[in-house]
Design a protein around this motif. Structure first.
Motif, PDB file in Angstrom:
ATOM      1  N   TYR A  13       9.267   5.190   0.849  1.00 58.44           N
ATOM      2  CA  TYR A  13       7.847   5.519   0.925  1.00 58.44           C
ATOM      3  C   TYR A  13       7.650   6.852   1.631  1.00 58.44           C
ATOM      4  O   TYR A  13       8.550   7.387   2.277  1.00 58.44           O
ATOM      5  CB  TYR A  13       7.082   4.423   1.681  1.00 58.44           C
ATOM      6  CG  TYR A  13       7.355   4.409   3.169  1.00 58.44           C
ATOM      7  CD1 TYR A  13       6.518   5.091   4.066  1.00 58.44           C
ATOM      8  CD2 TYR A  13       8.461   3.743   3.691  1.00 58.44           C
ATOM      9  CE1 TYR A  13       6.777   5.103   5.428  1.00 58.44           C
ATOM     10  CE2 TYR A  13       8.723   3.744   5.060  1.00 58.44           C
ATOM     11  CZ  TYR A  13       7.880   4.431   5.917  1.00 58.44           C
ATOM     12  OH  TYR A  13       8.132   4.451   7.258  1.00 58.44           O
ATOM     13  N   SER A  15       4.375   8.756   4.020  1.00 56.17           N
ATOM     14  CA  SER A  15       3.071   8.618   4.660  1.00 56.17           C
ATOM     15  C   SER A  15       2.491  10.003   4.892  1.00 56.17           C
ATOM     16  O   SER A  15       3.190  10.900   5.374  1.00 56.17           O
ATOM     17  CB  SER A  15       3.209   7.873   5.994  1.00 56.17           C
ATOM     18  OG  SER A  15       1.952   7.747   6.632  1.00 56.17           O
ATOM     19  N   CYS A  23      -6.272   3.426   5.765  1.00 56.56           N
ATOM     20  CA  CYS A  23      -5.125   3.618   4.868  1.00 56.56           C
ATOM     21  C   CYS A  23      -5.509   3.462   3.403  1.00 56.56           C
ATOM     22  O   CYS A  23      -6.277   2.570   3.026  1.00 56.56           O
ATOM     23  CB  CYS A  23      -4.034   2.610   5.228  1.00 56.56           C
ATOM     24  SG  CYS A  23      -2.543   2.767   4.223  1.00 56.56           S
ATOM     25  N   LEU A  25      -3.301   2.961  -0.096  1.00 54.53           N
ATOM     26  CA  LEU A  25      -1.985   2.703  -0.672  1.00 54.53           C
ATOM     27  C   LEU A  25      -2.018   3.047  -2.153  1.00 54.53           C
ATOM     28  O   LEU A  25      -2.872   2.559  -2.898  1.00 54.53           O
ATOM     29  CB  LEU A  25      -1.613   1.235  -0.495  1.00 54.53           C
ATOM     30  CG  LEU A  25      -0.234   0.832  -1.050  1.00 54.53           C
ATOM     31  CD1 LEU A  25       0.889   1.421  -0.203  1.00 54.53           C
ATOM     32  CD2 LEU A  25      -0.100  -0.683  -1.145  1.00 54.53           C
ATOM     33  N   ILE A  27      -0.067   2.986  -5.823  1.00 54.02           N
ATOM     34  CA  ILE A  27       0.961   2.253  -6.559  1.00 54.02           C
ATOM     35  C   ILE A  27       1.105   2.871  -7.946  1.00 54.02           C
ATOM     36  O   ILE A  27       0.163   2.868  -8.740  1.00 54.02           O
ATOM     37  CB  ILE A  27       0.620   0.758  -6.689  1.00 54.02           C
ATOM     38  CG1 ILE A  27       0.212   0.174  -5.329  1.00 54.02           C
ATOM     39  CG2 ILE A  27       1.808  -0.008  -7.264  1.00 54.02           C
ATOM     40  CD1 ILE A  27      -0.209  -1.286  -5.396  1.00 54.02           C
ATOM     41  N   ILE A  53      -0.371   6.344   1.813  1.00 53.44           N
ATOM     42  CA  ILE A  53       1.006   5.869   1.686  1.00 53.44           C
ATOM     43  C   ILE A  53       1.317   5.729   0.201  1.00 53.44           C
ATOM     44  O   ILE A  53       0.578   5.070  -0.542  1.00 53.44           O
ATOM     45  CB  ILE A  53       1.199   4.508   2.394  1.00 53.44           C
ATOM     46  CG1 ILE A  53       0.971   4.648   3.898  1.00 53.44           C
ATOM     47  CG2 ILE A  53       2.602   3.960   2.120  1.00 53.44           C
ATOM     48  CD1 ILE A  53       0.947   3.323   4.638  1.00 53.44           C
ATOM     49  N   ARG A  54       2.376   6.376  -0.231  1.00 55.22           N
ATOM     50  CA  ARG A  54       2.849   6.202  -1.601  1.00 55.22           C
ATOM     51  C   ARG A  54       4.304   5.735  -1.531  1.00 55.22           C
ATOM     52  O   ARG A  54       5.024   6.077  -0.592  1.00 55.22           O
ATOM     53  CB  ARG A  54       2.710   7.493  -2.415  1.00 55.22           C
ATOM     54  CG  ARG A  54       3.424   8.717  -1.841  1.00 55.22           C
ATOM     55  CD  ARG A  54       3.263   9.912  -2.747  1.00 55.22           C
ATOM     56  NE  ARG A  54       3.839  11.128  -2.165  1.00 55.22           N
ATOM     57  CZ  ARG A  54       3.971  12.281  -2.823  1.00 55.22           C
ATOM     58  NH1 ARG A  54       3.577  12.384  -4.081  1.00 55.22           N
ATOM     59  NH2 ARG A  54       4.491  13.338  -2.224  1.00 55.22           N
ATOM     60  N   PHE A  55       4.738   4.969  -2.517  1.00 51.33           N
ATOM     61  CA  PHE A  55       6.071   4.388  -2.442  1.00 51.33           C
ATOM     62  C   PHE A  55       6.677   4.201  -3.825  1.00 51.33           C
ATOM     63  O   PHE A  55       5.977   4.267  -4.840  1.00 51.33           O
ATOM     64  CB  PHE A  55       6.015   3.044  -1.704  1.00 51.33           C
ATOM     65  CG  PHE A  55       5.329   1.933  -2.472  1.00 51.33           C
ATOM     66  CD1 PHE A  55       6.066   0.948  -3.112  1.00 51.33           C
ATOM     67  CD2 PHE A  55       3.940   1.863  -2.540  1.00 51.33           C
ATOM     68  CE1 PHE A  55       5.441  -0.072  -3.815  1.00 51.33           C
ATOM     69  CE2 PHE A  55       3.301   0.846  -3.230  1.00 51.33           C
ATOM     70  CZ  PHE A  55       4.062  -0.132  -3.866  1.00 51.33           C
ATOM     71  N   ALA A 100       4.506  -4.578  -2.124  1.00 47.23           N
ATOM     72  CA  ALA A 100       3.506  -3.647  -1.587  1.00 47.23           C
ATOM     73  C   ALA A 100       2.880  -4.200  -0.309  1.00 47.23           C
ATOM     74  O   ALA A 100       2.698  -3.465   0.680  1.00 47.23           O
ATOM     75  CB  ALA A 100       2.426  -3.381  -2.635  1.00 47.23           C
ATOM     76  N   LEU A 104       3.105  -2.676   3.625  1.00 43.15           N
ATOM     77  CA  LEU A 104       1.999  -2.500   4.567  1.00 43.15           C
ATOM     78  C   LEU A 104       2.293  -3.212   5.884  1.00 43.15           C
ATOM     79  O   LEU A 104       2.068  -2.661   6.965  1.00 43.15           O
ATOM     80  CB  LEU A 104       0.701  -3.012   3.956  1.00 43.15           C
ATOM     81  CG  LEU A 104       0.126  -2.220   2.771  1.00 43.15           C
ATOM     82  CD1 LEU A 104      -1.119  -2.917   2.224  1.00 43.15           C
ATOM     83  CD2 LEU A 104      -0.202  -0.792   3.166  1.00 43.15           C
ATOM     84  N   ALA A 112      -5.852  -2.109   3.653  1.00 43.52           N
ATOM     85  CA  ALA A 112      -5.774  -0.815   2.975  1.00 43.52           C
ATOM     86  C   ALA A 112      -6.665  -0.817   1.743  1.00 43.52           C
ATOM     87  O   ALA A 112      -6.921  -1.859   1.133  1.00 43.52           O
ATOM     88  CB  ALA A 112      -4.333  -0.499   2.571  1.00 43.52           C
ATOM     89  N   VAL A 114      -6.585   0.159  -2.036  1.00 49.09           N
ATOM     90  CA  VAL A 114      -5.439   0.181  -2.949  1.00 49.09           C
ATOM     91  C   VAL A 114      -5.826   0.860  -4.256  1.00 49.09           C
ATOM     92  O   VAL A 114      -6.830   0.504  -4.877  1.00 49.09           O
ATOM     93  CB  VAL A 114      -4.913  -1.237  -3.218  1.00 49.09           C
ATOM     94  CG1 VAL A 114      -3.693  -1.188  -4.138  1.00 49.09           C
ATOM     95  CG2 VAL A 114      -4.544  -1.937  -1.909  1.00 49.09           C
TER      96      VAL A 114
END
Length: 305
Positions: A13, A15, A23, A25, A27, A53-55, A100, A104, A112, A114
């Motif tokens: 991930y 940040s 936050c 997130l 996806i 936050i990307r992952f 996911a 978190l 978050a 999303v």
């Protein structure tokens, strides 16, 4: 880039922004890595006052690969899905939603907003429905409820997605193959320059390349069934964004998704396909800004029968 344990897996991930800010997130979709979210898109959300936050989903990028599950037969899986037979898969979208949520939790984020694109939108939908205490709001971009009977990909889009490069393809051949796929799925009114497209693909290939993971993700989508009964239970503010010219997940799928989620707002963008072209980032960011700050009035609609 960092890695943490979540749901028993290693999840890669990044940040961005102030960890003290609310936050968001992100996806990403089928086979795509965290770098598929454009930098100016990330920067724009950070400027709106959020931590982003990307992952990498499982089976993509630098996150854990489900190699023990082998490579499913895509033609067989497609045939079964067309005739309504159940599919066996190594995991489902529910498992990916748990990844996911686990991320978190590992990062100490209780709640978050999303945002999910394509398959990522499906995962985000599951999160919003099944973990309402964790999801502040939902943005589902170019996604679907997976309702049977909805229009499917165009022939060209399906062929582009199913086509595989030869096993011994060179780096240049892989880039050309992936560029052709992106072109087939992209926005006809907002073409991406060859230079930028090749830069993005080279960046992704430089991180990882897991074609078997893409197949496992595709089968996971099919094995997860539809979310027709799940989406009406979503209670958080929801924004659905879809391209009118999407050849992979037609706009009717976005319309259906919005109709199933109480109070969801639908924004259809003319000329947009199945991508996030540079020319539309500012427009999409403006929609997200209003949505995340609670200024977007919900649309009132009757629930489908």
């Amino acid at each position: 880039m960092a890695t943490t344990k979540a749901n028993g897996l290693n999840i890669a991930y990044e940040s961005h922004g102030d960890p003290q800010d609310p936050c968001v997130l992100l996806i990403m979709g089928l086979g795509m890595q965290l770098v598929a979210w454009p930098d100016d898109f990330i920067d724009g959300i950070v400027e709106q006052g959020f931590r982003v936050i990307r992952f990498d989903n499982r089976d993509a990028g630098l996150s854990s690969k489900m190699t023990h599950a082998g490579r499913p037969s895509l033609p067989l899986a497609y045939l079964k899905s067309k005739i309504g037979w159940p599919l066996k898969s190594a995991y489902t979208l529910d498992d990916m939603a748990d990844d996911a949520l686990g991320l978190l939790s590992a990062l100490g984020v209780a709640q978050a907003h999303v945002i999910g694109a394509s398959m990522g939108g499906m995962i985000a939908q599951v999160m919003a429905a099944r973990a309402p205490q964790r999801v502040l709001s939902l943005v589902s971009i170019m996604s679907s409820s997976s309702r049977r009977g909805l229009p499917g990909p165009t022939r060209a889009a399906r062929n582009a997605l199913m086509k595989r490069p030869k096993a011994d393809a060179s780096q240049a051949e892989l880039v050309a193959h992936m560029a052709a796929t992106v072109r087939a799925l992209g926005s006809p009114a907002y073409p991406v320059s060859d230079k930028l497209l090749h830069q993005r693909i080279a960046l992704a290939l430089g991180r990882a390349n897991c074609p078997d993971g893409v197949v496992r993700q595709m089968v996971a989508i099919g094995a997860s069934g539809d979310r027709v009964a799940l989406l009406p239970t979503i209670a958080c503010p929801t924004l659905v964004i879809h391209g009118a010219a999407d050849p992979l997940i037609p706009v009717a799928c976005g319309v259906d998704t919005a109709s199933l989620i109480p109070g969801a707002r639908l924004e259809v963008i003319e000329g947009m396909g199945h991508d996030l072209p540079p020319q539309l980032i500012e427009r999409i960011l403006a929609l997200i800004d209003v949505h995340l700050h609670g200024k977007m009035a919900p649309q009132m609609r009757s629930q489908p029968a």
